[in-house]
Design a protein around this motif. Structure first.
Motif, mmCIF file in Angstrom:
data_model
loop_
_atom_site.group_PDB
_atom_site.id
_atom_site.type_symbol
_atom_site.label_atom_id
_atom_site.label_comp_id
_atom_site.label_asym_id
_atom_site.label_seq_id
_atom_site.Cartn_x
_atom_site.Cartn_y
_atom_site.Cartn_z
ATOM 1 N N TRP A 27 37.491 -4.324 -2.462
ATOM 2 C CA TRP A 27 37.315 -3.083 -1.698
ATOM 3 C C TRP A 27 37.923 -3.193 -0.301
ATOM 4 O O TRP A 27 38.587 -2.277 0.182
ATOM 5 N N ILE A 28 37.717 -4.351 0.360
ATOM 6 C CA ILE A 28 38.268 -4.548 1.708
ATOM 7 C C ILE A 28 39.792 -4.522 1.671
ATOM 8 O O ILE A 28 40.441 -3.868 2.497
ATOM 9 N N GLU A 29 40.394 -5.220 0.699
ATOM 10 C CA GLU A 29 41.851 -5.278 0.633
ATOM 11 C C GLU A 29 42.464 -3.938 0.245
ATOM 12 O O GLU A 29 43.633 -3.687 0.516
ATOM 13 N N GLY A 30 41.685 -3.049 -0.360
ATOM 14 C CA GLY A 30 42.191 -1.729 -0.701
ATOM 15 C C GLY A 30 41.867 -0.677 0.329
ATOM 16 O O GLY A 30 42.187 0.505 0.131
ATOM 17 N N ASN A 31 41.276 -1.111 1.459
ATOM 18 C CA ASN A 31 40.877 -0.172 2.498
ATOM 19 C C ASN A 31 42.063 0.171 3.392
ATOM 20 O O ASN A 31 43.162 -0.396 3.264
ATOM 21 N N LEU A 32 41.834 1.077 4.332
ATOM 22 C CA LEU A 32 42.879 1.434 5.291
ATOM 23 C C LEU A 32 43.233 0.226 6.150
ATOM 24 O O LEU A 32 42.363 -0.578 6.512
ATOM 25 N N GLU A 33 44.508 0.120 6.510
ATOM 26 C CA GLU A 33 44.992 -1.049 7.244
ATOM 27 C C GLU A 33 44.265 -1.245 8.572
ATOM 28 O O GLU A 33 44.015 -2.379 8.979
ATOM 29 N N ILE A 34 43.906 -0.165 9.254
ATOM 30 C CA ILE A 34 43.293 -0.311 10.585
ATOM 31 C C ILE A 34 41.868 -0.839 10.500
ATOM 32 O O ILE A 34 41.321 -1.333 11.494
ATOM 33 N N TYR A 35 41.231 -0.755 9.315
ATOM 34 C CA TYR A 35 39.868 -1.249 9.173
ATOM 35 C C TYR A 35 39.812 -2.646 8.577
ATOM 36 O O TYR A 35 38.776 -3.319 8.652
ATOM 37 N N LYS A 36 40.904 -3.101 7.967
ATOM 38 C CA LYS A 36 40.888 -4.401 7.304
ATOM 39 C C LYS A 36 40.530 -5.566 8.238
ATOM 40 O O LYS A 36 39.709 -6.414 7.878
ATOM 41 N N PRO A 37 41.134 -5.681 9.448
ATOM 42 C CA PRO A 37 40.793 -6.827 10.302
ATOM 43 C C PRO A 37 39.303 -6.935 10.598
ATOM 44 O O PRO A 37 38.758 -8.044 10.605
ATOM 45 N N ASP A 38 38.625 -5.798 10.848
ATOM 46 C CA ASP A 38 37.189 -5.834 11.123
ATOM 47 C C ASP A 38 36.387 -6.197 9.889
ATOM 48 O O ASP A 38 35.505 -7.060 9.926
ATOM 49 N N LEU A 39 36.685 -5.551 8.780
ATOM 50 C CA LEU A 39 35.906 -5.763 7.569
ATOM 51 C C LEU A 39 36.110 -7.160 6.985
ATOM 52 O O LEU A 39 35.194 -7.723 6.376
ATOM 53 N N ARG A 40 37.292 -7.737 7.191
ATOM 54 C CA ARG A 40 37.536 -9.098 6.685
ATOM 55 C C ARG A 40 36.643 -10.127 7.368
ATOM 56 O O ARG A 40 36.395 -11.195 6.805
ATOM 57 N N ARG A 41 36.156 -9.809 8.577
ATOM 58 C CA ARG A 41 35.285 -10.747 9.278
ATOM 59 C C ARG A 41 33.953 -10.923 8.564
ATOM 60 O O ARG A 41 33.218 -11.883 8.831
ATOM 61 N N LEU A 42 33.627 -10.008 7.639
ATOM 62 C CA LEU A 42 32.379 -10.106 6.884
ATOM 63 C C LEU A 42 32.481 -11.067 5.704
ATOM 64 O O LEU A 42 31.461 -11.540 5.195
ATOM 65 N N LEU A 43 33.689 -11.354 5.259
ATOM 66 C CA LEU A 43 33.856 -12.161 4.049
ATOM 67 C C LEU A 43 33.310 -13.580 4.220
ATOM 68 O O LEU A 43 32.641 -14.103 3.325
ATOM 69 N N TRP A 44 33.607 -14.214 5.358
ATOM 70 C CA TRP A 44 33.166 -15.595 5.549
ATOM 71 C C TRP A 44 31.642 -15.721 5.539
ATOM 72 O O TRP A 44 31.096 -16.548 4.774
ATOM 73 N N PRO A 45 30.882 -14.977 6.345
ATOM 74 C CA PRO A 45 29.422 -15.136 6.276
ATOM 75 C C PRO A 45 28.839 -14.757 4.920
ATOM 76 O O PRO A 45 27.881 -15.395 4.460
ATOM 77 N N VAL A 46 29.387 -13.735 4.249
ATOM 78 C CA VAL A 46 28.895 -13.381 2.919
ATOM 79 C C VAL A 46 29.134 -14.535 1.944
ATOM 80 O O VAL A 46 28.265 -14.883 1.130
ATOM 81 N N PHE A 47 30.300 -15.157 2.028
ATOM 82 C CA PHE A 47 30.610 -16.315 1.185
ATOM 83 C C PHE A 47 29.630 -17.462 1.442
ATOM 84 O O PHE A 47 29.073 -18.045 0.504
ATOM 85 N N VAL A 48 29.386 -17.796 2.705
ATOM 86 C CA VAL A 48 28.517 -18.931 3.048
ATOM 87 C C VAL A 48 27.088 -18.690 2.578
ATOM 88 O O VAL A 48 26.467 -19.554 1.936
ATOM 89 N N TYR A 49 26.553 -17.519 2.881
ATOM 90 C CA TYR A 49 25.145 -17.278 2.545
ATOM 91 C C TYR A 49 24.944 -17.029 1.049
ATOM 92 O O TYR A 49 23.862 -17.316 0.517
ATOM 93 N N ALA A 50 25.946 -16.515 0.344
ATOM 94 C CA ALA A 50 25.861 -16.437 -1.111
ATOM 95 C C ALA A 50 25.825 -17.840 -1.715
ATOM 96 O O ALA A 50 25.062 -18.124 -2.655
ATOM 97 N N PHE A 51 26.632 -18.735 -1.166
ATOM 98 C CA PHE A 51 26.636 -20.134 -1.608
ATOM 99 C C PHE A 51 25.277 -20.784 -1.362
ATOM 100 O O PHE A 51 24.733 -21.485 -2.230
ATOM 101 N N PHE A 52 24.676 -20.531 -0.184
ATOM 102 C CA PHE A 52 23.354 -21.088 0.111
ATOM 103 C C PHE A 52 22.291 -20.544 -0.850
ATOM 104 O O PHE A 52 21.387 -21.279 -1.261
ATOM 105 N N ASP A 53 22.373 -19.257 -1.192
ATOM 106 C CA ASP A 53 21.409 -18.680 -2.129
ATOM 107 C C ASP A 53 21.498 -19.360 -3.492
ATOM 108 O O ASP A 53 20.480 -19.647 -4.136
ATOM 109 N N LEU A 54 22.712 -19.615 -3.954
ATOM 110 C CA LEU A 54 22.886 -20.301 -5.234
ATOM 111 C C LEU A 54 22.305 -21.709 -5.186
ATOM 112 O O LEU A 54 21.657 -22.159 -6.129
ATOM 113 N N VAL A 55 22.535 -22.399 -4.080
ATOM 114 C CA VAL A 55 22.000 -23.759 -3.934
ATOM 115 C C VAL A 55 20.480 -23.729 -3.909
ATOM 116 O O VAL A 55 19.813 -24.537 -4.578
ATOM 117 N N SER A 56 19.906 -22.809 -3.137
ATOM 118 C CA SER A 56 18.445 -22.745 -3.010
ATOM 119 C C SER A 56 17.771 -22.319 -4.308
ATOM 120 O O SER A 56 16.594 -22.611 -4.527
#
Length: 660
Positions: free
Chosen positions: A38-67
């Motif tokens: 969804w982020i990569e298919g978004n408007l170009e001007i919003y991609k830089p901001d929305l991409r900043r969410l990918l890293w924390p979502v990745f980390v905390y999803a990984f922690f949830d799986l571990v826990s």
């Protein structure tokens, strides 16, 4: 009725999972793929901001799986998406890959930092509303999983486009054109207001402590003594036609300093009464300031010319760990991992030996070895000094400080070539040590996550600076001695008030470990570098990021130094180059630089993008981005650069060890 109850059960009576949110470990992979697409298919001007969410979502999803005790699925999830974040979060990924069980989250240093804090991300209001609409529309396809992660672990702050210049339409379009992206100043762990050391949620820019960044002037008695010496010097050596006298240069400097916002005497650490050597050093500084090679701004688009003298050490077997040049330009010292320090003269002349039992100096030698540490020496630094115009060498360097893995700092006499004081107090290896601008005080950073202020006349530390989550790797003083800076492998730089140890600024924006710090001579700008090859300039008064400069390859920028005018910055590092940067020139609008092979060429790089492939079908070399504010680059022959230093006359000294 029984048929209706069993409609959602399998043959064993277990519920049939009909939604992705119910499918255990699989749900996180599907939700992350949905979010990323969804982020990569978004408007170009919003991609830089929305991409900043990918890293924390990745980390905390990984922690949830571990826990939730999914060791195999958590590993597969981690390995499937880690490549997306390699460039920016290489060190964190390396630390997190060992996490497989819930116990590991509490024992792993990096995992503990993420797990115990909420990750802060700032979005424009338009991007935020765009995100909310997406999550609501995709609730059953994975949106509920993303909402849960964001609510539990993220602190999403929204900013109106008109309220912050960084979120204006022009800035958004500019960021969208960049080939890479970096974290915002207030993004990450633990999250703070840009520049401020206050981490309270909702606190605005009004919490910024007002800084006094002006240079401290001499007291009235010392000022008269210096002026008298300069007037005598003008009589003995009159200035050339068209050249200002030394007394005029000094009076102009005093007027300029008095017009600045300077700290009061009570806001500075107390200094010993001035002696004849202090007056002589001030006189010499005025002489060098007047006669220096002046570095002005660009002329016709061409940057100022800067001369670099490189000192290369051979046959070291990669045992040198640090270098430093003395302020009188007479000596160079190197620390070794074999627990000792060696000192040479820069011009190759023999050094006087230590005094013998009869009071007579022993035979001069080419170098002196200083032995006393019981672990590798991590840094050496000469006491403040200036070149001496008399035969007595009254302003020459007299002392050297060193720090080591043995948890101690040692003060060495350069007259007796022996250790005179050992300072102990840190609970781990001491990574860095630096003198204050006027001597007497010095600052250390250690593995124990603290920085400490010391004075040479006391064996106990005077002040303790605590706040970093990991080792304090690098430290430096502000030119007026009222503030100190610390850089850590928690990727943050902090600014502290010396008199009470309170934090006054916190700078985040680096994506890897801090490897060098340097404050400009005018006291207004701080330069920090990391081991990904990025230099960031910070405006201290508002606590804002000025710009990023790139050109070095990976491995670390190990040293930074400023010109006298604070207009040019020079850096040296592991890629074996010395690079010169125009501080005043803004990056080009696109943020592009030329992509070159790692190591680079010793020439000006034009702001364009090109790929460099290995010759003869070999593996493609690592690419290095060079921003348009690089003036020039000086490559060495396989010699990592440990130290660069501007002299008071704007010449550059550089030192490194040849690695065959």
């Amino acid at each position: 009725m029984l048929r209706m109850e069993s409609a959602n059960q399998d043959v064993d009576g277990r519920p049939i999972q009909t939604r992705v949110e119910e499918s255990g470990a699989v749900k996180y992979g599907k939700a992350f793929d949905l979010f990323r697409n969804w982020i990569e298919g978004n408007l170009e001007i919003y991609k830089p901001d929305l991409r900043r969410l990918l890293w924390p979502v990745f980390v905390y999803a990984f922690f949830d799986l571990v826990s939730q005790f999914y060791p195999r699925d958590s590993k597969n999830f981690f390995n499937s998406y880690r490549e997306i974040f390699e460039n920016e979060h290489e060190h964190d990924l390396r630390a997190l890959q060992a996490v497989a069980l819930p116990e590991h989250v509490d024992s792993n240093e990096i995992a503990k930092i993420y797990h115990n804090h909420r990750y802060r991300v700032t979005l424009s209001q338009t991007a935020f509303y765009n995100l909310i609409g997406f999550l609501e529309s995709k609730e059953k396809e994975g949106g509920a999983v993303l909402v849960s992660l964001i609510q539990k672990h993220l602190n999403v702050c929204t900013v109106e486009r008109t309220a912050d210049e960084q979120f204006s339409l022009a800035k958004l379009i500019e960021r969208a054109k960049r080939p890479d992206d970096f974290p915002a100043e207030d993004e990450g762990i633990p999250g703070h207001n840009p520049g401020s050391a206050n981490v309270t949620q909702g606190a605005g820019t009004s919490v910024l402590t007002r800084l006094k960044l002006g240079q401290m002037t001499l007291d009235q008695e010392s000022r008269q003594d210096v002026l008298g010496e300069l007037q005598n010097e003008d009589k003995i050596n009159p200035p050339a036609p068209g050249q200002s006298s030394l007394a005029e240069v000094f009076e102009q400097r005093i007027k300029r300093e008095e017009s600045e916002d300077v700290p009061g005497r009570t806001e500075l650490p107390p200094r010993p009464p001035p002696i004849a050597r202090d007056i002589a050093m001030e006189v010499q500084k005025v002489k060098e300031h007047r006669d220096r090679f002046q570095i002005s701004g660009r002329t016709g688009g061409v940057g100022p010319g800067v001369s670099v003298t490189m000192f290369t050490f051979h046959n070291t077997n990669d045992s040198i760990t640090c270098l430093d040049f003395s302020g009188d330009y007479r000596l160079v010292a190197a620390g070794f991992d074999l627990h000792y320090i060696r000192v040479w003269s820069l011009d190759g002349s023999p050094l006087p030996g230590p005094p013998g039992l009869d009071g007579q100096e022993s035979k001069p030698t080419a170098s002196h070895r200083l032995i006393g540490h019981s672990g590798p020496v991590y840094n050496v630094t000469f006491a403040p000094a200036t070149a001496s115009s008399d035969r007595q060498g009254i302003t020459n360097c007299r002392y050297l400080l060193s720090c080591s893995a043995d948890k101690s700092i040692r003060l060495w006499s350069l007259e007796s070539w022996a250790c005179v004081v050992v300072y102990k107090g840190h609970d781990g290896p001491v990574w860095d040590v630096t003198w204050g601008p006027h001597g007497h005080y010095f600052l250390t950073g250690s593995f124990d996550r603290t920085a400490r202020l010391w004075s040479t006349d006391r064996v106990d530390y005077l002040r303790l600076f605590v706040g970093h989550d990991r080792d304090v790797d690098h430290v430096c003083f502000h030119p007026n001695s009222a503030y100190v800076f610390t850089g850590s492998c928690d990727k943050m730089v902090r600014m502290w008030l010396v008199t009470n140890g309170y934090p006054v600024r916190m700078f985040t924006g680096h994506s890897s470990n801090i490897t060098a710090l340097a404050c400009s001579p005018d006291g207004k700008t701080l330069a920090s570098a990391d081991d990904s090859g990025t230099i960031i300039l910070w405006d201290l008064a508002p606590g804002k990021l000025l710009k990023r400069m790139r050109g070095h390859g990976k491995g670390g920028i190990w040293s930074l130094t400023w010109s006298v005018e604070s207009t040019v910055l020079v850096s040296g590092g592991a890629d074996g180059t010395v690079r010169v940067w125009d501080v005043q020139l803004a990056n080009d609008a696109s943020g592009h630089g030329k992509v070159i092979g790692e190591g680079g060429a010793g020439q000006k790089m034009e702001p364009s993008v090109s790929n460099v492939s290995g010759a003869g079908g070999k593996k493609k070399a690592k690419e290095v981005m060079v921003t348009s504010d690089q003036i020039s680059a000086f490559p060495t022959k396989k010699s990592p650069v440990y130290k660069v230093m501007f002299t008071q006359q704007n010449l550059v000294l550089a030192g490194g060890a040849f690695l065959p």
